[in-house]
Design a protein around this motif. Structure first.
Motif, PDB file in Angstrom:
ATOM      1  N   ALA A 192      -0.681   3.102   3.255  1.00 38.83           N
ATOM      2  CA  ALA A 192      -1.184   2.207   4.290  1.00 38.83           C
ATOM      3  C   ALA A 192      -1.193   2.910   5.639  1.00 38.83           C
ATOM      4  O   ALA A 192      -0.309   3.712   5.937  1.00 38.83           O
ATOM      5  N   ASN A 201      -8.924  -9.487   6.631  1.00 38.45           N
ATOM      6  CA  ASN A 201      -7.875 -10.305   6.010  1.00 38.45           C
ATOM      7  C   ASN A 201      -6.520 -10.085   6.684  1.00 38.45           C
ATOM      8  O   ASN A 201      -5.775 -11.039   6.917  1.00 38.45           O
ATOM      9  N   ALA A 202      -6.204  -8.829   7.002  1.00 46.85           N
ATOM     10  CA  ALA A 202      -4.916  -8.543   7.633  1.00 46.85           C
ATOM     11  C   ALA A 202      -4.814  -9.194   9.008  1.00 46.85           C
ATOM     12  O   ALA A 202      -3.761  -9.741   9.380  1.00 46.85           O
ATOM     13  N   GLN A 225     -13.232  -5.496   4.910  1.00 48.99           N
ATOM     14  CA  GLN A 225     -12.722  -6.767   4.414  1.00 48.99           C
ATOM     15  C   GLN A 225     -11.198  -6.801   4.473  1.00 48.99           C
ATOM     16  O   GLN A 225     -10.601  -7.828   4.814  1.00 48.99           O
ATOM     17  N   ARG A 226     -10.537  -5.701   4.172  1.00 49.24           N
ATOM     18  CA  ARG A 226      -9.082  -5.660   4.227  1.00 49.24           C
ATOM     19  C   ARG A 226      -8.576  -5.800   5.655  1.00 49.24           C
ATOM     20  O   ARG A 226      -7.554  -6.448   5.910  1.00 49.24           O
ATOM     21  N   VAL A 227      -9.273  -5.192   6.598  1.00 45.66           N
ATOM     22  CA  VAL A 227      -8.878  -5.318   8.005  1.00 45.66           C
ATOM     23  C   VAL A 227      -9.032  -6.760   8.477  1.00 45.66           C
ATOM     24  O   VAL A 227      -8.166  -7.316   9.162  1.00 45.66           O
ATOM     25  N   VAL A 262      -2.950  -1.366   7.126  1.00 44.48           N
ATOM     26  CA  VAL A 262      -3.975  -1.702   6.134  1.00 44.48           C
ATOM     27  C   VAL A 262      -4.198  -0.486   5.252  1.00 44.48           C
ATOM     28  O   VAL A 262      -4.180   0.661   5.721  1.00 44.48           O
ATOM     29  N   THR A 263      -4.405  -0.742   3.981  1.00 45.71           N
ATOM     30  CA  THR A 263      -4.749   0.343   3.055  1.00 45.71           C
ATOM     31  C   THR A 263      -6.260   0.533   3.054  1.00 45.71           C
ATOM     32  O   THR A 263      -6.999  -0.380   2.676  1.00 45.71           O
ATOM     33  N   PRO A 323       0.826  -1.202   0.000  1.00 46.22           N
ATOM     34  CA  PRO A 323       0.000   0.000   0.000  1.00 46.22           C
ATOM     35  C   PRO A 323       0.858   1.250   0.000  1.00 46.22           C
ATOM     36  O   PRO A 323       1.785   1.388   0.782  1.00 46.22           O
ATOM     37  N   GLY A 374     -15.137  -2.302   1.784  1.00 43.09           N
ATOM     38  CA  GLY A 374     -13.814  -2.690   1.320  1.00 43.09           C
ATOM     39  C   GLY A 374     -12.779  -2.611   2.414  1.00 43.09           C
ATOM     40  O   GLY A 374     -11.948  -3.522   2.584  1.00 43.09           O
ATOM     41  N   THR A 375     -12.800  -1.549   3.191  1.00 43.68           N
ATOM     42  CA  THR A 375     -11.852  -1.405   4.294  1.00 43.68           C
ATOM     43  C   THR A 375     -12.083  -2.477   5.349  1.00 43.68           C
ATOM     44  O   THR A 375     -11.127  -3.044   5.899  1.00 43.68           O
ATOM     45  N   GLY A 387     -10.026   1.723   1.950  1.00 46.22           N
ATOM     46  CA  GLY A 387     -10.678   1.879   0.654  1.00 46.22           C
ATOM     47  C   GLY A 387     -10.747   3.336   0.230  1.00 46.22           C
ATOM     48  O   GLY A 387     -10.694   4.252   1.074  1.00 46.22           O
TER      49      GLY A 387
END
Length: 370
Positions: free
Chosen positions: A25, A209-210, A205-207, A251-252, A22, A202-203, A254
């Motif tokens: 990020a 996953n991280a 889901q990224r959190v 995390v990047t 990112p 989106g954010t 959204g």
């Protein structure tokens, strides 16, 4: 050959991972907070004394003298009824503070003191002991101390000058916490909730996953676009370590939706990088109306018995600058700015143009007026 292929594969994975890193990020600490970990607002009513004749005028703020009389009675001083206390060195104030999470008795917090009467300045004043209450009416802190008021004011010969507001100030570490707020960090089953400051699927889901990649098992699951459920440990020490580990993950977020914010009071126009303009033509012409009034003196002839009078002579002119059509379009923020600047309009006119572009469907962004 096998080594060369393996090296090429490693290089490909490395380049892919570098490309996926990112560019902007942020840590989860900046993007979210744990449920229940928040400040609590406190408020209290008190008196500021020691002012240099800049306090409340008792005739217009009678509650100041009433409060002073009540305070003196609690200190054993009896003020005869009907006494007209002409005080200019006392001001009634409201005291506010934020009680941070996990605050314990004895901890010091900052307070803000604001006048509620007609005091001209609180400079060099001292706040007397003021209880600060929460929304439940219980006392959580006690405030007292000398005020720090920014700016300056001076007056002489009917003229005055003032820099910044003088009717409010701060007291650093001016309140002592007397009671802590009960805070349950998670349930008895170890479940925690992480709340994003900006709701975005989106954010979220990224959190998730991280976090799951960091712990190498399913620890987090998204409930919606804001709340993420966590399966944390039961022991307090392990739970603190668990939370600290999550907050340090990067995390990047959204991309924020395209938005243009217009402040109608100050004339400010702010837009984020996602704003784009579709192809549109804009014509804008300035209309100015000038009224010029000149007073003329009408002098009657001698011995006519008439009176000299002043006759106003007003001239009204209307000028309208021709507005030519200009093409505006932009796929990036820089192009949008250049296209709008090419119109050569001021901030107020730009607001009207943006509203018209939004109505025409050429402004691909949310338009928010505050």
């Amino acid at each position: 050959m096998r080594r060369l292929c393996r090296a090429a594969a490693v290089l490909l994975c490395l380049s892919a991972s570098i490309g996926a890193l990112p560019a902007q990020a942020e840590t989860i600490r900046e993007l979210a907070s744990f449920a229940g970990v928040r400040d609590n607002q406190l408020v209290g009513y008190g008196l500021v004394v020691g002012l240099d004749s800049t306090g409340d005028q008792t005739t217009q703020a009678p509650f100041t003298t009433q409060s002073l009389a009540n305070m003196l009675s609690q200190l054993g001083v009896t003020v005869p009824s009907g006494t007209n206390m002409q005080l200019r060195n006392v001001a009634a104030v409201m005291v506010t503070a934020d009680l941070p999470p996990f605050a314990r008795p004895g901890q010091r917090i900052d307070v803000v003191v604001s006048s509620i009467g007609n005091a001209r300045s609180l400079r060099n004043g001292t706040l007397l002991m003021t209880p600060l209450k929460g929304v439940d009416g219980e006392i959580y802190a006690i405030a007292q101390g000398n005020l720090l008021v920014g700016g300056a004011a001076a007056a002489a010969g009917g003229s005055s000058v003032q820099v910044n507001h003088q009717a409010s100030g701060r007291i650093a570490r001016g309140a002592t916490v007397e009671r802590e707020v009960a805070l349950a960090l998670g349930g008895d089953d170890g479940r925690l909730e992480l709340e994003l400051r900006e709701a975005d699927f989106g954010t979220a889901q990224r959190v998730v996953n991280a976090i799951n990649i960091e712990f190498r098992r399913v620890v987090a699951s998204a409930r919606n676009s804001r709340v993420i459920a966590l399966d944390g440990p039961l022991e307090d020490d392990e739970r603190v370590r668990f939370i600290a580990r999550i907050e340090s993950l990067r995390v990047t977020p959204g991309d924020a939706p395209a938005r243009v914010v217009i402040n109608s009071r100050t004339g400010s126009v702010v837009m984020n990088r996602a704003v784009t303009l579709g192809r549109a033509a804009v014509a804008h012409g300035n209309l100015s109306i000038v009224i010029d009034t000149e007073n003329r003196v009408s002098q009657p002839p001698p011995l006519s018995g008439g009176q000299t009078v002043v006759v106003p002579d007003s001239k009204i002119s209307i000028e309208q600058q021709p507005g030519t059509l200009r093409l505006v379009e932009g796929a990036e923020l820089g192009e949008v700015v250049r296209a709008l600047n090419a119109l050569g309009v001021n901030a107020q006119d730009l607001m009207s143009i943006l509203e018209a572009l939004k109505a025409a469907g050429a402004l691909r962004a949310e338009l928010e007026v505050i």
